[in-house]
Design a protein around this motif. Structure first.
Motif, PDB file in Angstrom:
ATOM      1  N   ASP A 236       0.965  -1.297   0.179  1.00 30.50           N
ATOM      2  CA  ASP A 236       0.070  -0.041   0.055  1.00 30.50           C
ATOM      3  C   ASP A 236       0.745   1.237  -0.029  1.00 30.50           C
ATOM      4  N   ASN A 237       0.854   1.928  -1.102  1.00 31.20           N
ATOM      5  CA  ASN A 237       1.508   3.141  -1.404  1.00 31.20           C
ATOM      6  C   ASN A 237       2.975   3.112  -0.756  1.00 31.20           C
ATOM      7  N   VAL A 238       3.558   2.245  -1.177  1.00 34.01           N
ATOM      8  CA  VAL A 238       4.801   1.727  -0.770  1.00 34.01           C
ATOM      9  C   VAL A 238       6.208   2.604  -1.394  1.00 34.01           C
ATOM     10  N   THR A 239       6.969   3.151  -0.664  1.00 37.08           N
ATOM     11  CA  THR A 239       8.202   3.803  -1.204  1.00 37.08           C
ATOM     12  C   THR A 239       9.386   3.299  -0.500  1.00 37.08           C
TER      13      THR A 239
ATOM     14  N   ARG B 165       8.863   3.864  -5.595  1.00 32.76           N
ATOM     15  CA  ARG B 165       8.006   5.025  -5.378  1.00 32.76           C
ATOM     16  C   ARG B 165       6.407   4.728  -5.623  1.00 32.76           C
ATOM     17  N   ASP B 166       5.802   4.787  -4.323  1.00 31.31           N
ATOM     18  CA  ASP B 166       4.301   5.029  -4.155  1.00 31.31           C
ATOM     19  C   ASP B 166       3.696   3.795  -5.096  1.00 31.31           C
ATOM     20  N   VAL B 167       4.300   2.505  -4.804  1.00 30.31           N
ATOM     21  CA  VAL B 167       3.769   1.224  -5.466  1.00 30.31           C
ATOM     22  C   VAL B 167       2.601   0.705  -4.482  1.00 30.31           C
TER      23      VAL B 167
ATOM     24  N   ARG C 142      11.133   2.438 -14.124  1.00 25.48           N
ATOM     25  CA  ARG C 142      12.338   2.432 -13.299  1.00 25.48           C
ATOM     26  C   ARG C 142      12.503   3.969 -13.312  1.00 25.48           C
ATOM     27  N   ASP C 143      13.565   4.312 -12.306  1.00 19.59           N
ATOM     28  CA  ASP C 143      13.890   5.729 -11.965  1.00 19.59           C
ATOM     29  C   ASP C 143      12.863   6.653 -11.647  1.00 19.59           C
ATOM     30  N   PRO C 144      12.292   6.408 -10.560  1.00 16.19           N
ATOM     31  CA  PRO C 144      12.489   5.143  -9.663  1.00 16.19           C
ATOM     32  C   PRO C 144      11.521   4.323 -10.140  1.00 16.19           C
ATOM     33  N   GLY C 145      11.664   2.980  -9.407  1.00 18.31           N
ATOM     34  CA  GLY C 145      10.676   1.778  -9.670  1.00 18.31           C
ATOM     35  C   GLY C 145       9.315   2.305  -9.289  1.00 18.31           C
ATOM     36  N   ARG C 146       8.253   1.975 -10.347  1.00 15.45           N
ATOM     37  CA  ARG C 146       7.005   2.303 -10.186  1.00 15.45           C
ATOM     38  C   ARG C 146       6.108   1.319 -11.232  1.00 15.45           C
TER      39      ARG C 146
END
Length: 264
Positions: free
Chosen positions: A7-10, A25-27, A211-215
């Motif tokens: 849940d909204n993982v960074t 970012r925000d996965v 990527r850059d960042p992973g999303r």
């Protein structure tokens, strides 16, 4: 059985410059109970970081990771991890490697023997019980690692490029074996891979990361096609020749292509 929820993982890591490196970012992602989800993405998209957070080996900088509704704070017996390197005990036999987790849990010896025999048969490994890892091929070693993970009856199976160190022929055989095993004794599976064909063949859904960042970029639903055409009953080469398989593979590849650099 248990589900997995991001849940909204960074996730960020400190650097010498003082500016944190943001790996993910925000996965937000949900893996349903007994669902097989494969995650693909270019190098640096955070695939392994996601798996490590589900395993409790890393922790999110923001957001939460939950397994079965409970926040993941550390590794636990409800989650088994299979890495690319086989990670077997070289001084233990096949039987002893598979039984290791059972012994740690205090399972009686007679029951250990029953469970080991069950997975030796299921993985087509009868007759290897008393061999040591160095006496086995790479594919057989990975079968032992998978059998050891299944033997402790985890709710969740986390697999990080488990076939990445195998040659192409052995990898194909292991993909068929994993399909057979996970359909016969389903678990909630999060499977990390670089191989698009592998992801489409194995999974119920394929998660594509940027990527850059992973999303999260897109999620492709494989299961309706696989079940409608009964992929599981066909040899892998027949499945990969199907127009439906080619279409899904191309769909995933197009999402990845513009993310891949020459040095990947």
């Amino acid at each position: 059985m248990k589900d997995i929820r991001f849940d909204n993982v960074t996730k960020s890591f400190p650097t010498r410059s003082g500016t944190p490196f943001v790996a993910i970012r925000d996965v937000s992602l949900a893996v349903a109970e007994r669902e097989f989800v494969a995650v693909v993405g270019p190098s640096g998209s955070g695939k392994t970081t996601l798996m490590r957070m589900a395993a409790g080996l890393d922790h999110p900088s923001e957001g939460s990771v939950r397994v079965g509704g409970r926040e993941v704070t550390a590794p636990g017996p409800d989650r088994a991890v299979v890495f690319q390197q086989f990670a077997l005990f070289p001084w233990k036999t096949v039987r002893e490697n598979i039984a290791f987790g059972l012994r740690c849990k205090g399972v009686p010896r007679a029951r250990q023997d029953e469970i080991v025999a069950h997975y030796l048969k299921l993985m087509s490994m009868e007759g290897t019980e008393d061999r040591f890892p160095h006496q086995l091929s790479g594919g057989m070693q990975q079968r032992v690692a998978i059998a050891r993970s299944y033997a402790i009856e985890p709710d969740v199976l986390l697999m990080d490029e488990p076939f990445g160190a195998l040659d192409a022929q052995t990898r194909t055989v292991m993909q068929e074996e994993l399909v057979r095993l996970t359909r016969k004794e389903p678990r909630t599976v999060l499977f990390i891979t670089h191989a698009v064909d592998e992801a489409v063949y194995l999974a119920d859904r394929v998660v594509v990361l940027a990527r850059d960042p992973g999303r999260l970029r897109e999620i492709i639903d494989i299961r309706p096609t696989r079940e409608a055409e009964d992929w599981d009953s066909r040899p892998i080469d027949q499945v990969m020749d199907l127009a439906s398989f080619t279409h899904l593979r191309t769909q995933v590849w197009r999402l990845l292509r513009d993310q891949i650099r020459p040095d990947d």
